[in-house]
Design an enzyme around this catalytic site. Sequence first.
Site, PDB file in Angstrom:
ATOM      1  N   MET A   1      -0.167  27.766   1.989  1.00 31.80           N
ATOM      2  CA  MET A   1       0.083  28.634   0.845  1.00 31.80           C
ATOM      3  C   MET A   1       1.479  28.436   0.262  1.00 31.80           C
ATOM      4  O   MET A   1       1.648  28.388  -0.959  1.00 31.80           O
ATOM      5  CB  MET A   1      -0.116  30.099   1.237  1.00 31.80           C
TER       6      MET A   1
ATOM      7  N   PHE B   1       4.412  30.512   0.827  1.00 32.60           N
ATOM      8  CA  PHE B   1       5.126  31.750   0.474  1.00 32.60           C
ATOM      9  C   PHE B   1       4.855  32.170  -0.974  1.00 32.60           C
ATOM     10  O   PHE B   1       5.763  32.591  -1.695  1.00 32.60           O
ATOM     11  CB  PHE B   1       6.634  31.593   0.680  1.00 32.60           C
TER      12      PHE B   1
ATOM     13  N   ASN C   1      11.114  35.372   9.118  1.00 31.86           N
ATOM     14  CA  ASN C   1      10.128  34.299   9.236  1.00 31.86           C
ATOM     15  C   ASN C   1      10.814  32.951   9.033  1.00 31.86           C
ATOM     16  O   ASN C   1      11.130  32.580   7.909  1.00 31.86           O
ATOM     17  CB  ASN C   1       9.014  34.501   8.201  1.00 31.86           C
TER      18      ASN C   1
ATOM     19  N   SER D   1       7.137  29.358   9.269  1.00 34.12           N
ATOM     20  CA  SER D   1       6.048  28.862   8.431  1.00 34.12           C
ATOM     21  C   SER D   1       6.189  27.354   8.284  1.00 34.12           C
ATOM     22  O   SER D   1       7.276  26.852   7.995  1.00 34.12           O
ATOM     23  CB  SER D   1       6.081  29.512   7.048  1.00 34.12           C
TER      24      SER D   1
ATOM     25  N   LYS E   1      10.161  35.773  14.092  1.00 41.45           N
ATOM     26  CA  LYS E   1       8.842  35.159  14.258  1.00 41.45           C
ATOM     27  C   LYS E   1       9.001  33.659  14.447  1.00 41.45           C
ATOM     28  O   LYS E   1       9.615  32.987  13.624  1.00 41.45           O
ATOM     29  CB  LYS E   1       7.947  35.450  13.051  1.00 41.45           C
TER      30      LYS E   1
ATOM     31  N   ALA F   1       2.814  34.009  17.885  1.00 44.87           N
ATOM     32  CA  ALA F   1       3.512  32.962  17.172  1.00 44.87           C
ATOM     33  C   ALA F   1       2.836  32.771  15.815  1.00 44.87           C
ATOM     34  O   ALA F   1       1.754  33.299  15.549  1.00 44.87           O
ATOM     35  CB  ALA F   1       3.455  31.676  17.954  1.00 44.87           C
TER      36      ALA F   1
ATOM     37  N   TYR G   1      -5.383  38.512  11.901  1.00 43.44           N
ATOM     38  CA  TYR G   1      -5.582  38.148  10.500  1.00 43.44           C
ATOM     39  C   TYR G   1      -6.830  37.283  10.382  1.00 43.44           C
ATOM     40  O   TYR G   1      -7.865  37.724   9.889  1.00 43.44           O
ATOM     41  CB  TYR G   1      -4.346  37.454   9.918  1.00 43.44           C
TER      42      TYR G   1
END
Length: 364
Positions: free
Chosen positions: A112, A114, A170, A173, A214, A242, A316
């Site tokens: 994605m 962000f 974060n 990612s 994270k 994680a 999720y």
Amino acid sequence: MIRAFDAVSLPLLRWLDPEDAHRLAIQGLKLWPPVKPRPDDSKLAVRAFGLNFSNPVGIAAGFDKNAEAPDALLRLGFGFVEVGTVTPKPQAGNPRPRLFRLERDEAVINRMGFNNEGAEAVLRRLAARAQYGGIVGVNVGANKDSDDRVADYVKLIETFAPLASYFTVNVSSPNTPGLRNLQQAAALDDLLARVIDARERVRAAAGDTPVLLKIAPDLSLGELDDVVHIARSRRVDGMIVANTTLSRSPTLRERTKMNEQGGLSGRPLFRLSTRMVAETFVRAEGAFPLIGVGGIDSGGAALTKIRAGATLVQLYSALVYKGLGLVESIKADLASTLLRTGRDSLAEIVGADAPMITAEEWPV
């Protein structure tokens, strides 16, 4: 009501492009009736980071990126909601297609990047719902084109401190080039020092908002040593273990999609992320609680994460395959386990299996 919604919505959403289906799900939640959830079993209550959670099951960042439906999610029975990832400026993210279902593996790959409406829009929504309470954390990240990514995190801490129940920094990612470099020792130490300093500057006005870190599941054990040491020395309040993985197990069955670029989540991440929870728990030595994420799709999976060292858990990807009713199912299974084993709280079993898990051969 939730079962009926899942029975109708899941087959329909599967026919849609994954990102379109996600957008439709968010719109549906915004229309969810304001019905209070059933009270949680008191044995599921958890205290962590100075916060009181009615149950340990949260929804991970990435689902409600723009804080459009946190209260609907809380009414569905989640113990907490994490919105974001939010960046200072709006950004479109990577080109579509960027979200892929691996249905036979019950997994998702995303790149994605962000995509979000930016801090101003999210701040406005959080301010409008502040009266409703509930634990709503804010996951913060840097803009892709930022000249000073650390300054982006600092700005977001200062901006959201009055409204965030907690922050998640974060740096894990895989879909923003160079972002994971912030997990390297010197860069991470500088980032956390400045983030904690920003939190302290606004403490008088905003209170002592917890700061969590994270991390990626792809760290080596040596890298994890450094990360946990720095997190402890900089006095972060917790870690989330994680994020998605760049690795691809040879056991994946969706051969045509498995090599799509991006982070893999869902059931195939479970074993790796659980091992990372245990390794982090052992290294933290009780300095702070952990939130376990990755492949949780049942009460048994949630229990395994908790026994590995997680005080709280987040979901999720499993919602894509199991529906929103999964939340109540997991809570019921956890409560049943406590009743059957004669325990008064989940705290009694946090990390019980960590020594056994970390004794297994690495890598998993």
